[in-house]
Write an enzyme that holds these catalytic residues in place. Structure first.
Site, PDB file in Angstrom:
ATOM      1  CB  SER A 181      -0.897  -0.013   1.233  1.00 39.64           C
ATOM      2  OG  SER A 181      -0.094  -0.196   2.374  1.00 39.64           O
ATOM      3  NE  ARG A 242       7.972 -16.446   9.443  1.00 37.60           N
ATOM      4  CZ  ARG A 242       8.441 -15.834  10.525  1.00 37.60           C
ATOM      5  NH1 ARG A 242       9.648 -15.306  10.529  1.00 37.60           N
ATOM      6  NH2 ARG A 242       7.715 -15.762  11.629  1.00 37.60           N
ATOM      7  CD  GLU A 271      13.631 -20.763   9.574  1.00 35.30           C
ATOM      8  OE1 GLU A 271      13.261 -20.854  10.764  1.00 35.30           O
ATOM      9  OE2 GLU A 271      13.725 -19.683   8.980  1.00 35.30           O
ATOM     10  CG  HIS A 289      14.281 -17.699  12.492  1.00 31.85           C
ATOM     11  ND1 HIS A 289      13.221 -18.271  11.843  1.00 31.85           N
ATOM     12  CD2 HIS A 289      13.827 -16.489  12.894  1.00 31.85           C
ATOM     13  CE1 HIS A 289      12.187 -17.461  11.843  1.00 31.85           C
ATOM     14  NE2 HIS A 289      12.527 -16.360  12.481  1.00 31.85           N
TER      15      HIS A 289
HETATM   16  C1  DGY Z   1       8.876 -13.548  14.333  1.00 35.95           C
HETATM   17  O1  DGY Z   1       8.617 -12.868  15.317  1.00 35.95           O
HETATM   18  O2  DGY Z   1       8.135 -13.586  13.347  1.00 35.95           O
HETATM   19  C2  DGY Z   1      10.135 -14.353  14.365  1.00 35.95           C
HETATM   20  O3  DGY Z   1      10.607 -14.603  13.088  1.00 35.95           O
HETATM   21  C3  DGY Z   1       9.895 -15.651  15.090  1.00 35.95           C
HETATM   22  O4  DGY Z   1       8.721 -16.207  14.650  1.00 35.95           O
END
Ligand code: DGY
Length: 323
Positions: A181, A242, A271, A289
């Site tokens: 947006s 992600r 993962e 992560h």
């Molecule tokens: C988030 O807060 O999305 C981190 O990647 C862990 O899930």
């Protein structure tokens, strides 16, 4: 009065677990082993609240069972693509997340990856530890300058904005933004950023690209081979969003071919499995992560979950309700 039954699927910071135990009839997971899908499915019939994380898949099939007791999934994390929120809502289950409190630390980690990839920090440390460093020389391990370069940010929510603040304020970078947006002009002005109309318009303009959009089906392979080919030769990609947002095979191919200058990745599509092609890719910094992994942030995330539960069980709308 009976206290709500609450299941915490992984081990959380001790202070937060103690706070949960004061308020709720809580089941913790001190062994910290990920729960099997069947266990979580069964738990939907046993607990008033389940507190999942990104390692718990709650797809539509989970909710397809009789006798659901759970009324809220209070997710520990900002990203909630691992939960089928529509299927949960269809069974009358609320879903909350933990935004805001992790924006700074996630942006710090994105900047860490950007700097490490640009300055070949992972490679340099490996060389030194292997005893292979022969001393200073003018052409040793030459990286690319960060200050003053152009950073493209895909997804300009709270974490994207925190990244822009670091890039602009700390490194004098020019910031370009692509967002679903229109971003409010005052927000763009605060960060000295310009918004472009599309990812196609963004990529050829940038020396660095950092991903800060949600994951899930809608953004799967958002950066596919075609779009990766639009990045500048030698550009560096950073992903703390992600894993599924990037076509990992196409990224690895671009890195191995030397088309891209490097990548800094904190997240992966499958993962904890990391594809071999990424493990062997040149100038690729790979972290497990860690975006929000600071004591302060992990505690704050837990307290945010508790605030959402307090509101929910008191009959108030939880602040971070996403479904
Ligand atoms: C988030 O807060 O999305 C981190 O990647 C862990 O899930």
């Amino acid at each position: 009065m009976t206290r709500p039954r609450v299941l915490v699927t992984r081990a959380w910071p001790e202070t937060v677990e103690a706070e949960l135990a004061r308020r709720f009839d809580v089941t913790l997971n001190p062994a910290d082993a990920a729960l099997a899908p069947e266990r979580i499915r069964a738990a939907l019939g046993e607990y008033d609240a389940i507190l999942p994380t990104v390692t718990d898949r709650l797809g539509a099939e989970m909710f397809d069972r009789p006798g659901i007791r759970t009324r809220i999934l209070a997710n520990y994390g900002v990203g909630f693509a691992h939960i089928d929120t529509a299927a949960a809502a269809a069974r009358g289950i609320a879903v909350t997340n933990t935004p805001d409190v992790l924006s700074d630390c996630t942006a710090d980690l994105a900047m860490t990856l950007l700097l490490m990839a640009a300055r070949r920090a992972g490679e340099g440390e490996r060389e030194l530890r292997a005893g292979e460093w022969t001393g200073w020389r003018p052409t040793h391990m030459i990286g690319t300058k960060v200050s003053g370069k152009t950073l493209g940010i895909i997804g300009f929510g709270r974490i994207g904005q925190a990244m822009a603040a670091r890039a602009k304020g700390g490194f004098g970078m020019r910031v370009l933004v692509q967002n679903r947006s229109a971003v409010a002009p005052e927000v763009l002005e605060t960060h000295g950023a310009g918004q472009v109309a599309s990812i196609e318009a963004l990529l050829p303009e940038c020396d660095f690209v950092s991903l800060h959009c949600p994951g899930g089906a809608e953004n799967r392979n958002l950066l596919d081979a075609r779009r990766l080919a639009l990045m500048r030769p030698g550009a560096i990609l950073v992903n703390t969003a992600r894993g599924e947002v990037v076509d990992e095979a196409a990224l690895a191919a671009a890195l191995h071919a030397g088309r891209l200058g490097g990548a800094g990745l904190d997240v992966y599509a499958g993962e904890p499995r990391v594809p071999d092609a990424l493990l062997t890719a040149p100038n690729t910094v790979l972290l497990p992560h860690l975006g929000s992994a600071t004591r302060e942030t992990r505690e704050a995330m837990g307290m945010r979950v508790i605030a959402n539960l307090d509101d929910f069980f008191a009959g108030r709308p939880p602040h971070d309700r996403v479904a």
